[in-house]
Scaffold this motif. Structure first.
Motif, mmCIF file in Angstrom:
data_model
loop_
_atom_site.group_PDB
_atom_site.id
_atom_site.type_symbol
_atom_site.label_atom_id
_atom_site.label_comp_id
_atom_site.label_asym_id
_atom_site.label_seq_id
_atom_site.Cartn_x
_atom_site.Cartn_y
_atom_site.Cartn_z
ATOM 1 N N ASP A 11 1.079 -1.118 -0.011
ATOM 2 C CA ASP A 11 -0.116 0.005 0.152
ATOM 3 C C ASP A 11 0.861 1.131 -0.088
ATOM 4 O OD1 ASP A 11 -1.943 1.883 0.248
ATOM 5 O OD2 ASP A 11 -3.014 0.756 1.699
ATOM 6 N N ASP A 12 0.933 2.092 -1.074
ATOM 7 C CA ASP A 12 1.851 3.024 -1.158
ATOM 8 C C ASP A 12 1.277 4.419 -0.465
ATOM 9 O OD1 ASP A 12 0.056 4.227 -3.233
ATOM 10 O OD2 ASP A 12 1.432 4.490 -4.535
ATOM 11 N N HIS A 19 4.683 11.013 -9.069
ATOM 12 C CA HIS A 19 3.740 10.033 -9.028
ATOM 13 C C HIS A 19 2.377 10.876 -8.282
ATOM 14 C CE1 HIS A 19 1.840 6.148 -8.144
ATOM 15 N NE2 HIS A 19 1.902 6.189 -6.848
ATOM 16 N N PHE A 74 -0.915 10.640 -6.640
ATOM 17 C CA PHE A 74 -1.872 9.944 -5.593
ATOM 18 C C PHE A 74 -3.492 10.140 -5.897
ATOM 19 C CE2 PHE A 74 1.307 9.794 -1.845
ATOM 20 C CZ PHE A 74 1.531 8.605 -2.116
ATOM 21 N N HIS A 75 -4.183 9.381 -5.679
ATOM 22 C CA HIS A 75 -5.567 9.190 -5.403
ATOM 23 C C HIS A 75 -6.269 10.061 -6.659
ATOM 24 C CE1 HIS A 75 -4.759 12.801 -3.255
ATOM 25 N NE2 HIS A 75 -4.657 12.050 -2.045
ATOM 26 N N GLU A 108 -1.917 6.536 -9.284
ATOM 27 C CA GLU A 108 -2.798 5.875 -8.425
ATOM 28 C C GLU A 108 -4.237 6.055 -8.166
ATOM 29 O OE1 GLU A 108 -1.387 5.960 -4.001
ATOM 30 O OE2 GLU A 108 -3.443 6.816 -4.224
ATOM 31 N N CYS A 154 -7.450 5.019 -5.329
ATOM 32 C CA CYS A 154 -7.752 4.297 -4.296
ATOM 33 C C CYS A 154 -9.105 3.350 -4.313
ATOM 34 C CB CYS A 154 -7.799 5.559 -3.156
ATOM 35 S SG CYS A 154 -6.201 6.065 -3.048
ATOM 36 N N VAL A 168 -1.482 2.033 -10.157
ATOM 37 C CA VAL A 168 -1.323 1.396 -8.838
ATOM 38 C C VAL A 168 -2.509 1.290 -8.196
ATOM 39 C CG1 VAL A 168 -0.117 1.762 -6.596
ATOM 40 C CG2 VAL A 168 1.107 1.871 -8.600
ATOM 41 N N ALA A 177 -4.291 1.606 -4.214
ATOM 42 C CA ALA A 177 -3.817 1.953 -2.826
ATOM 43 C C ALA A 177 -5.203 2.149 -1.999
ATOM 44 C CB ALA A 177 -3.161 3.111 -2.872
ATOM 45 N N LYS A 214 -1.547 -4.502 -9.972
ATOM 46 C CA LYS A 214 -1.792 -3.017 -9.531
ATOM 47 C C LYS A 214 -1.707 -2.987 -7.990
ATOM 48 C CE LYS A 214 -3.161 -1.869 -13.706
ATOM 49 N NZ LYS A 214 -2.630 -0.712 -14.397
ATOM 50 N N PRO A 259 3.369 -1.391 -7.220
ATOM 51 C CA PRO A 259 4.110 -0.575 -6.328
ATOM 52 C C PRO A 259 5.557 -0.695 -6.032
ATOM 53 C CG PRO A 259 2.198 -1.353 -5.500
ATOM 54 C CD PRO A 259 2.355 -1.919 -6.888
#
Length: 449
Positions: free
Chosen positions: A59-60, A234, A236-237, A261, A263, A307, A309, A358, A363
């Motif tokens: 979990d990144d 990178h 996120f979310h 990424e 979520c 990814v 997460a 993924k 990750p």
């Protein structure tokens, strides 16, 4: 130390599912074959017939709240919940109290984890408007990356000085992970609704305040800056279908300088769920429309998004039940992310191979994590057995988060994590924890950074 032999598993690795056996000796996987005989009388044999064996999930992006916010969560409680959910490694964010914005404060968090983490761990260094010199001291071989908040969130670490941002992007070869929401857009939207409702803004308006426009404006700006400076970015979310157009699937992951990424909560919930879930699904960025959810699934499956997460971010029930402006954003997810993804697999939305790609392989590739994320000889035995035909319902009694609640409460999942191995030790088995605290500090293969 006894050998552990996992027999008759459906081994999921690198795009294939093969029935076979895996032998663990100490911390490592030493053999993988269609049939392995027990080597000695004290070998522990686990029959995994009918179960998937997957690499432990990585979990990144998590917020485990320690130090300073331990009424919400601790590294010990949340890493325990993660292991029960099949997550064997995590990367934690810097917006704790104090914030991890100096090398000493960052190392303090590593010391806490060394004494209390069930799972493998790393922490991100937090960039601010005025700590570039300290940021550049970050060791690429034993720190996951640099985290920048380009939209304010819990902890208010907003980096909004464009000159500073460009300097950070230009000065480090380390992976820079960003939270992208345009603060000016959010504040303008918030003021509009405050005038109409005061503090008690209906939570259904959260995605109008933290809007598609706010997300897209910030993400596109960060990508433009990364392209200009050559930074390794990178995002996120990602929470909108529109943002997915910013990413490519035309080149292999290993060659991507810009990755993304998504979520689990942005794939599971949409704006219709605010009616029943209220502030329990108040996240930053916001859960948005069904069309956005569909767009995120599409981008995940066609490899524009790299990814999966959780952005696990617990708050107490009391905090979450406050009026809109006071209720913090974020929710706990590490215990339930894999069961939710296996439910999506059962519904035909994603294959088991893609979940593993993924949430385990990618990750490890993106962060260049040493010897984790795959089922390979010589790799650490971070392994998870999943029973795909074992329904269970999330209740208060089986929630392991310190905050004691979950946005999935009342949900029935059809797959269950039965065994979790961390560095070769069976730490979790059918609801029982053994061999406490087997987590190790993650290391990274980054010779040129």
């Amino acid at each position: 130390m006894s050998l552990i032999l996992i027999k008759n598993a459906q081994i999921v690795n690198e795009g294939e599912v093969i029935e076979g056996d895996v032998l663990i000796d100490g911390e490592y996987i030493v053999d993988i074959d269609t049939s392995i005989s027990s080597k000695s009388s004290d070998t522990i044999v686990i029959d995994a017939e009918g179960k998937y064996l997957i690499p432990g999930a990585i979990d990144d992006q998590v917020h485990f709240r320690e130090p300073g916010l331990t009424h919400k969560a601790t590294i010990e409680t949340e890493s325990k919940a993660a292991v029960a959910g099949g997550i064997t490694s995590f990367i934690e964010m810097p917006n704790t109290v104090p914030q991890a914005t100096t090398q000493k404060l960052l190392e303090d968090k590593f010391k806490i984890a060394a004494n209390s983490s069930y799972a493998n761990y790393s922490f991100m260094f937090g960039g601010t408007n005025d700590n570039l010199e300290e940021l550049l001291k970050t060791n690429p071989s034993n720190v996951a990356g640099i985290k920048l908040f380009l939209g304010s969130s819990t902890g208010n670490m907003l980096v909004d000085n464009e000159e500073v941002l460009e300097k950070i992007f230009s000065s480090t070869k380390m992976l820079i992970a960003v939270h992208c929401e345009d603060e000016a857009t959010i504040q303008h939207n918030l003021e509009t609704y405050l005038k109409e409702y005061g503090d008690d803004i209906p939570v259904e308006l959260h995605p109008k305040i933290r809007s598609e426009e706010a997300c897209y404006l910030s993400s596109s700006k960060a990508i433009k800056l990364a392209k200009k400076t050559g930074a390794r970015l990178h995002i996120f979310h990602v929470s909108t279908a529109k943002e997915t157009e910013l990413f490519t699937n035309k080149i292999p992951l290993e060659k991507k300088q810009i990755t993304a990424e998504v979520c689990v909560h942005h794939l599971w919930f949409d704006e219709a769920d605010y009616k029943t879930k209220g502030t329990h699904i108040k996240w930053n960025p916001a859960v948005k429309t069904e069309k956005d959810k569909e767009g995120l699934w599409k981008a995940l499956l066609d490899d524009r998004i790299d990814v999966l997460a959780t952005d696990h971010a617990p708050h107490t029930k009391e905090e979450k039940l406050q009026v809109y402006t006071k209720a913090p954003s974020g929710g706990p997810l590490v215990q339930h992310a894999l069961p939710a993804l296996f439910t999506a697999f059962r519904q035909g939305k994603i294959s088991v191979e893609k979940i593993v790609e993924k949430f385990c392989h990618n990750p490890a590739k993106i962060f260049k994590i040493e010897k984790r994320g795959f089922i390979k000889k010589g790799y650490y035995a971070d392994l998870v057995l999943v029973d795909p035909a074992s329904p269970w319902t999330v209740t208060k009694q089986n929630i392991l988060y310190k905050c004691g609640w979950s946005p999935f409460e009342g949900t029935t999942f059809y797959s269950k994590i039965t065994h979790t191995f961390v560095n070769g030790s069976l730490v979790y088995e059918n609801g029982v924890f053994h061999n406490n605290l087997k987590g190790k500090r993650l290391l990274f293969n980054r010779t040129h950074e």
